[in-house]
Design a protein around this motif. Structure first.
Motif, PDB file in Angstrom:
ATOM      1  N   TYR A  20       0.848  -1.189   0.000  1.00  0.00           N
ATOM      2  CA  TYR A  20       0.000   0.000   0.000  1.00  0.00           C
ATOM      3  C   TYR A  20       0.882   1.237   0.000  1.00  0.00           C
ATOM      4  CZ  TYR A  20      -3.791  -3.146   1.239  1.00  0.00           C
ATOM      5  OH  TYR A  20      -4.709  -4.161   1.242  1.00  0.00           O
ATOM      6  N   VAL A  21       0.393   2.311  -0.607  1.00  0.00           N
ATOM      7  CA  VAL A  21       1.121   3.573  -0.660  1.00  0.00           C
ATOM      8  C   VAL A  21       0.559   4.549   0.371  1.00  0.00           C
ATOM      9  CG1 VAL A  21       1.753   5.533  -2.136  1.00  0.00           C
ATOM     10  CG2 VAL A  21       1.704   3.228  -3.079  1.00  0.00           C
ATOM     11  N   SER A  28      -7.384   0.148   6.673  1.00  0.00           N
ATOM     12  CA  SER A  28      -8.685  -0.420   6.301  1.00  0.00           C
ATOM     13  C   SER A  28      -8.614  -1.921   6.055  1.00  0.00           C
ATOM     14  CB  SER A  28      -9.223   0.256   5.037  1.00  0.00           C
ATOM     15  OG  SER A  28      -9.512   1.597   5.274  1.00  0.00           O
ATOM     16  N   ASN A  29      -7.468  -2.397   5.565  1.00  0.00           N
ATOM     17  CA  ASN A  29      -7.368  -3.792   5.164  1.00  0.00           C
ATOM     18  C   ASN A  29      -6.624  -4.701   6.129  1.00  0.00           C
ATOM     19  OD1 ASN A  29      -8.673  -3.895   2.436  1.00  0.00           O
ATOM     20  ND2 ASN A  29      -7.291  -2.183   2.146  1.00  0.00           N
ATOM     21  N   VAL A  30      -6.050  -4.145   7.176  1.00  0.00           N
ATOM     22  CA  VAL A  30      -5.357  -4.991   8.149  1.00  0.00           C
ATOM     23  C   VAL A  30      -6.396  -5.816   8.922  1.00  0.00           C
ATOM     24  CG1 VAL A  30      -5.335  -3.288  10.042  1.00  0.00           C
ATOM     25  CG2 VAL A  30      -3.542  -5.009   9.917  1.00  0.00           C
ATOM     26  N   GLY A  34      -3.853  -7.303  13.618  1.00  0.00           N
ATOM     27  CA  GLY A  34      -2.791  -7.378  12.627  1.00  0.00           C
ATOM     28  C   GLY A  34      -1.748  -6.287  12.806  1.00  0.00           C
ATOM     29  N   ARG A  35      -0.776  -6.269  11.905  1.00  0.00           N
ATOM     30  CA  ARG A  35       0.306  -5.294  11.963  1.00  0.00           C
ATOM     31  C   ARG A  35       0.342  -4.472  10.681  1.00  0.00           C
ATOM     32  NH1 ARG A  35       5.522  -8.729  13.014  1.00  0.00           N
ATOM     33  NH2 ARG A  35       4.613  -9.821  11.263  1.00  0.00           N
ATOM     34  N   VAL A  36       0.535  -3.173  10.834  1.00  0.00           N
ATOM     35  CA  VAL A  36       0.799  -2.282   9.714  1.00  0.00           C
ATOM     36  C   VAL A  36       2.282  -1.945   9.810  1.00  0.00           C
ATOM     37  CG1 VAL A  36       0.291  -0.052   8.652  1.00  0.00           C
ATOM     38  CG2 VAL A  36      -1.546  -1.341   9.755  1.00  0.00           C
ATOM     39  N   ALA A  59      -8.239  -3.920  16.385  1.00  0.00           N
ATOM     40  CA  ALA A  59      -6.973  -3.596  17.056  1.00  0.00           C
ATOM     41  C   ALA A  59      -5.855  -3.828  16.051  1.00  0.00           C
ATOM     42  CB  ALA A  59      -6.783  -4.484  18.274  1.00  0.00           C
ATOM     43  N   MET A  60      -4.815  -2.982  16.105  1.00  0.00           N
ATOM     44  CA  MET A  60      -3.688  -3.146  15.196  1.00  0.00           C
ATOM     45  C   MET A  60      -2.436  -2.577  15.833  1.00  0.00           C
ATOM     46  SD  MET A  60      -4.862  -0.232  12.471  1.00  0.00           S
ATOM     47  CE  MET A  60      -6.568  -0.725  12.633  1.00  0.00           C
ATOM     48  N   THR A  61      -1.298  -3.017  15.344  1.00  0.00           N
ATOM     49  CA  THR A  61      -0.003  -2.532  15.803  1.00  0.00           C
ATOM     50  C   THR A  61       0.703  -1.895  14.621  1.00  0.00           C
ATOM     51  OG1 THR A  61       0.151  -4.326  17.413  1.00  0.00           O
ATOM     52  CG2 THR A  61       2.205  -3.219  16.820  1.00  0.00           C
TER      53      THR A  61
END
Length: 73
Positions: A20-21, A28-30, A34-36, A59-61
């Motif tokens: 992703y840029v 939106s897609n994690v 998940g992790r970004v 939730a995300m990291t």
């Protein structure tokens, strides 16, 4: 994800060679919990990098393993 698109624009899919840029696309897609993972750089507000992480209940990291990341400046 990386602030710089790949040559020949292979499309974005959240994969290492089709990353992703824009941060909101990754957010939106994690998947939940998940992790970004971001490549060092500045992801500017002017380029569309505004979002509210967790607004959809996921939730995300966020990780920046290779340098400093600035989002939305």
């Amino acid at each position: 994800m990386d602030v710089v698109p790949q040559p020949n624009n292979p499309g974005q899919a959240g994969e290492v060679f089709r990353h992703y840029v824009h941060v909101p696309d990754a957010v939106s897609n994690v998947p939940n919990n998940g992790r970004v993972i971001l490549v060092k750089g500045t992801y500017t507000k002017a380029a569309g990098n505004t979002f509210t992480a967790g607004a959809d209940g996921k939730a995300m990291t966020f990780l920046a393993p290779v340098g400093t990341v600035i989002i939305g400046n």
